[in-house]
Scaffold this active site. Structure first.
Site, PDB file in Angstrom:
ATOM      1  N   TYR A 111     -12.767  -3.203   7.042  1.00 40.62           N
ATOM      2  CA  TYR A 111     -12.176  -1.900   7.372  1.00 40.62           C
ATOM      3  C   TYR A 111     -13.071  -0.764   6.863  1.00 40.62           C
ATOM      4  O   TYR A 111     -13.448   0.141   7.613  1.00 40.62           O
ATOM      5  CB  TYR A 111     -10.772  -1.793   6.757  1.00 40.62           C
ATOM      6  CG  TYR A 111     -10.220  -0.392   6.786  1.00 40.62           C
ATOM      7  CD1 TYR A 111      -9.822   0.193   7.979  1.00 40.62           C
ATOM      8  CD2 TYR A 111     -10.126   0.371   5.615  1.00 40.62           C
ATOM      9  CE1 TYR A 111      -9.337   1.497   8.016  1.00 40.62           C
ATOM     10  CE2 TYR A 111      -9.647   1.671   5.639  1.00 40.62           C
ATOM     11  CZ  TYR A 111      -9.252   2.228   6.843  1.00 40.62           C
ATOM     12  OH  TYR A 111      -8.786   3.513   6.869  1.00 40.62           O
ATOM     13  N   PHE A 136       1.175  -5.986  -7.377  1.00 42.52           N
ATOM     14  CA  PHE A 136      -0.008  -6.844  -7.230  1.00 42.52           C
ATOM     15  C   PHE A 136      -0.951  -6.671  -8.418  1.00 42.52           C
ATOM     16  O   PHE A 136      -1.840  -5.819  -8.401  1.00 42.52           O
ATOM     17  CB  PHE A 136      -0.753  -6.497  -5.941  1.00 42.52           C
ATOM     18  CG  PHE A 136      -0.001  -6.819  -4.673  1.00 42.52           C
ATOM     19  CD1 PHE A 136       0.846  -7.919  -4.590  1.00 42.52           C
ATOM     20  CD2 PHE A 136      -0.157  -6.022  -3.540  1.00 42.52           C
ATOM     21  CE1 PHE A 136       1.520  -8.215  -3.411  1.00 42.52           C
ATOM     22  CE2 PHE A 136       0.509  -6.314  -2.358  1.00 42.52           C
ATOM     23  CZ  PHE A 136       1.354  -7.409  -2.294  1.00 42.52           C
ATOM     24  N   LEU A 159      -0.252   3.640  22.309  1.00 42.33           N
ATOM     25  CA  LEU A 159       1.113   3.305  21.870  1.00 42.33           C
ATOM     26  C   LEU A 159       1.215   1.867  21.369  1.00 42.33           C
ATOM     27  O   LEU A 159       2.302   1.325  21.243  1.00 42.33           O
ATOM     28  CB  LEU A 159       2.157   3.588  22.963  1.00 42.33           C
ATOM     29  CG  LEU A 159       2.219   5.053  23.440  1.00 42.33           C
ATOM     30  CD1 LEU A 159       3.313   5.241  24.478  1.00 42.33           C
ATOM     31  CD2 LEU A 159       2.451   6.009  22.269  1.00 42.33           C
ATOM     32  N   ARG A 202      -4.080   4.879  -8.129  1.00 41.24           N
ATOM     33  CA  ARG A 202      -4.475   5.470  -6.844  1.00 41.24           C
ATOM     34  C   ARG A 202      -4.136   6.955  -6.828  1.00 41.24           C
ATOM     35  O   ARG A 202      -3.266   7.426  -7.568  1.00 41.24           O
ATOM     36  CB  ARG A 202      -3.731   4.801  -5.673  1.00 41.24           C
ATOM     37  CG  ARG A 202      -4.074   3.348  -5.465  1.00 41.24           C
ATOM     38  CD  ARG A 202      -5.476   3.192  -4.869  1.00 41.24           C
ATOM     39  NE  ARG A 202      -5.840   1.791  -4.698  1.00 41.24           N
ATOM     40  CZ  ARG A 202      -6.407   1.031  -5.645  1.00 41.24           C
ATOM     41  NH1 ARG A 202      -6.660   1.535  -6.838  1.00 41.24           N
ATOM     42  NH2 ARG A 202      -6.730  -0.224  -5.396  1.00 41.24           N
TER      43      ARG A 202
HETATM   44  N1  UFG Z   1       0.636  -2.498  -4.026  1.00 44.21           N
HETATM   45  C1  UFG Z   1       1.489  -3.338  -4.706  1.00 44.21           C
HETATM   46  N2  UFG Z   1       2.441  -3.994  -3.989  1.00 44.21           N
HETATM   47  C2  UFG Z   1       2.595  -3.846  -2.639  1.00 44.21           C
HETATM   48  C3  UFG Z   1       1.727  -2.959  -1.962  1.00 44.21           C
HETATM   49  C4  UFG Z   1       0.753  -2.307  -2.689  1.00 44.21           C
HETATM   50  O1  UFG Z   1       1.397  -3.517  -5.914  1.00 44.21           O
HETATM   51  O2  UFG Z   1       3.476  -4.491  -2.056  1.00 44.21           O
HETATM   52  C5  UFG Z   1      -0.394  -1.782  -4.794  1.00 44.21           C
HETATM   53  C6  UFG Z   1      -1.793  -2.105  -4.304  1.00 44.21           C
HETATM   54  O3  UFG Z   1      -2.274  -3.255  -4.954  1.00 44.21           O
HETATM   55  C7  UFG Z   1      -2.537  -0.829  -4.683  1.00 44.21           C
HETATM   56  C8  UFG Z   1      -1.495   0.263  -4.554  1.00 44.21           C
HETATM   57  O4  UFG Z   1      -0.233  -0.407  -4.580  1.00 44.21           O
HETATM   58  O5  UFG Z   1      -2.936  -0.893  -6.015  1.00 44.21           O
HETATM   59  C9  UFG Z   1      -1.605   1.039  -3.277  1.00 44.21           C
HETATM   60  O6  UFG Z   1      -1.651   0.109  -2.207  1.00 44.21           O
HETATM   61  P1  UFG Z   1      -1.527   0.526  -0.674  1.00 44.21           P
HETATM   62  O7  UFG Z   1      -1.545  -0.737   0.105  1.00 44.21           O
HETATM   63  O8  UFG Z   1      -0.381   1.454  -0.502  1.00 44.21           O
HETATM   64  O9  UFG Z   1      -2.834   1.377  -0.413  1.00 44.21           O
HETATM   65  P2  UFG Z   1      -4.362   0.970  -0.635  1.00 44.21           P
HETATM   66  O10 UFG Z   1      -4.802   1.697  -1.861  1.00 44.21           O
HETATM   67  O11 UFG Z   1      -4.608  -0.464  -0.604  1.00 44.21           O
HETATM   68  O12 UFG Z   1      -4.978   1.495   0.708  1.00 44.21           O
HETATM   69  C10 UFG Z   1      -5.173   2.844   1.013  1.00 44.21           C
HETATM   70  C11 UFG Z   1      -5.163   3.042   2.509  1.00 44.21           C
HETATM   71  C12 UFG Z   1      -6.285   2.278   3.130  1.00 44.21           C
HETATM   72  C13 UFG Z   1      -7.581   2.690   2.488  1.00 44.21           C
HETATM   73  C14 UFG Z   1      -7.504   2.541   1.001  1.00 44.21           C
HETATM   74  C15 UFG Z   1      -8.732   3.102   0.364  1.00 44.21           C
HETATM   75  O13 UFG Z   1      -3.948   2.601   3.038  1.00 44.21           O
HETATM   76  O14 UFG Z   1      -6.338   2.565   4.507  1.00 44.21           O
HETATM   77  O15 UFG Z   1      -6.390   3.251   0.487  1.00 44.21           O
HETATM   78  O16 UFG Z   1      -9.001   2.380  -0.771  1.00 44.21           O
HETATM   79  F1  UFG Z   1      -8.588   1.913   2.921  1.00 44.21           F
END
Ligand code: UFG
Length: 328
Positions: free
Chosen positions: A141, A208, A34, A221
């Site tokens: 990670y 970003f 938790l 993605r």
């Molecule tokens: N992004 C933004 N602004 C934000 C948050 C995210 O532009 O405030 C972008 C990121 O740069 C990325 C996309 O949105 O291009 C998705 O970002 P997330 O943080 O939602 O997810 P990630 O792709 O970074 O991460 C996910 C999982 C991780 C895993 C990864 C595998 O959450 O656990 O995919 O690559 F490791």
């Protein structure tokens, strides 16, 4: 009823799997510290509050029960944090997971379903990514997840531990009931943050990076609904119960969306305009991550049911509003 131990079962993905296990006639036993999970997500299923680093407690549960398989969701998941605090990640995601394996082997529990990640691929050489692509994680990670995959192969060879590792792409959305969903502190994921920019006056989502090699300059993605992930876990469980061999599968929809396209899908699904600003790249973000999930489709018979991005976003929106009403 077959008993399944679900470590991290009070968290985002784990709680969706627990709900589906019960619906499909299994008996889930949630084991969760938790620390990041919520007792409210367990919804009356059995809950053991504990840490996967606690060998004696794990052995006690295994001895008292007849667990046929362990599903492990008890891990830290924030890529950025893993770069700042690598030891936190190696301790929990590796050392404590090894402790879980030790307890399983001691008690002869020999089936394991592992939450792996697209992060094991790092910057992929080609997309869609297949499971036999080069594995070169670029953050702690991803390395912790790859290490456990490697340990699982060794345990299979040495002690007959059968496993299925599921490499999730971008888990998103929520159960349509609106009773469980995504809730991280701090939240770092795109869809909940875009929703926040609608619901909170003072919050603006930052894109970003706008200079990636994609059609609109933002990262691509592969977003996959959490219940489709849950469904794959049930199929993986059935494969292990049918004495199938250990395996690794990607789980994604096989379609990529840019950050701007996700923001646009949120606008369409909610009828509201997210507040958006542009910022620099986030370190460690590959341009494009899209899964080939052909293998899971062929071998497990998996087929995502909520593949449309707008459907995924609608379920996240439904959850986000209910969550705020409940004060979670
Ligand atoms: N992004 C933004 N602004 C934000 C948050 C995210 O532009 O405030 C972008 C990121 O740069 C990325 C996309 O949105 O291009 C998705 O970002 P997330 O943080 O939602 O997810 P990630 O792709 O970074 O991460 C996910 C999982 C991780 C895993 C990864 C595998 O959450 O656990 O995919 O690559 F490791």
């Amino acid at each position: 009823m077959k008993e399944i131990l679900v470590t991290g079962g009070a968290g985002y993905i784990g709680s969706h799997v627990v709900k589906m296990l019960a619906e499909r006639g299994y008996h889930p036993i949630v084991f969760d510290s938790l620390e990041n999970g919520f007792a409210e997500f367990v919804k009356g299923h059995e809950l053991v509050v504990g840490d996967i680093g606690d060998y004696d407690l794990l052995v006690d549960v295994f001895r008292k029960r007849k667990i046929v398989c362990v599903m492990n969701f008890a891990s830290y998941i924030a890529v950025g944090e893993s770069m700042q605090l690598p030891l936190k990640y190696y301790t929990n995601n590796v050392a404590k997971t090894l402790n879980l394996f030790r307890a399983m082997i001691e008690c002869e529990v020999k089936r394991f379903i592992f939450s792996s990640t697209a992060a094991v691929y790092g910057y992929p050489e080609k997309v869609p990514i297949q499971e036999d692509a080069m594995l070169f994680p670029i953050n702690p990670y991803g390395r912790t997840k790859l290490m456990i995959e490697q340990v699982l192969r060794d345990l299979d060879a040495a002690s007959g531990m059968k496993f299925i590792a599921l490499r999730y792409f971008n888990a998103a959305g929520a159960d349509p009931s609106g009773e469980i969903g995504e809730s991280h502190t701090p939240e770092t994921h795109l869809i909940p943050l875009v929703l926040r920019s609608i619901l909170e006056d003072e919050y603006t989502i930052t894109v970003f990076g706008t200079d990636y090699r994609t059609h609109d300059g933002t990262c691509i993605r592969d977003y996959i609904h959490v219940n489709d992930l849950a469904d794959a876990h049930i199929l993986a469980l059935e494969a292990l119960l049918a004495e199938k061999e250990s395996a690794v599968y990607n789980l994604g929809n096989g379609r990529g969306f840019t950050v701007r396209e996700v923001i646009d899908a949120v606008r369409r699904a909610t009828g509201k305009k997210p507040k958006v600003k542009e910022g620099p790249r986030r370190p460690g973000d590959p341009d494009v991550l899209v899964a080939s999930s052909e293998k899971a489709m062929k071998k497990l018979g998996w087929k995502p049911k909520m593949a449309e991005l707008e459907t995924i976003v609608e379920t996240a929106w439904n959850w986000e509003r209910q969550r705020r009403r409940k004060g979670w």
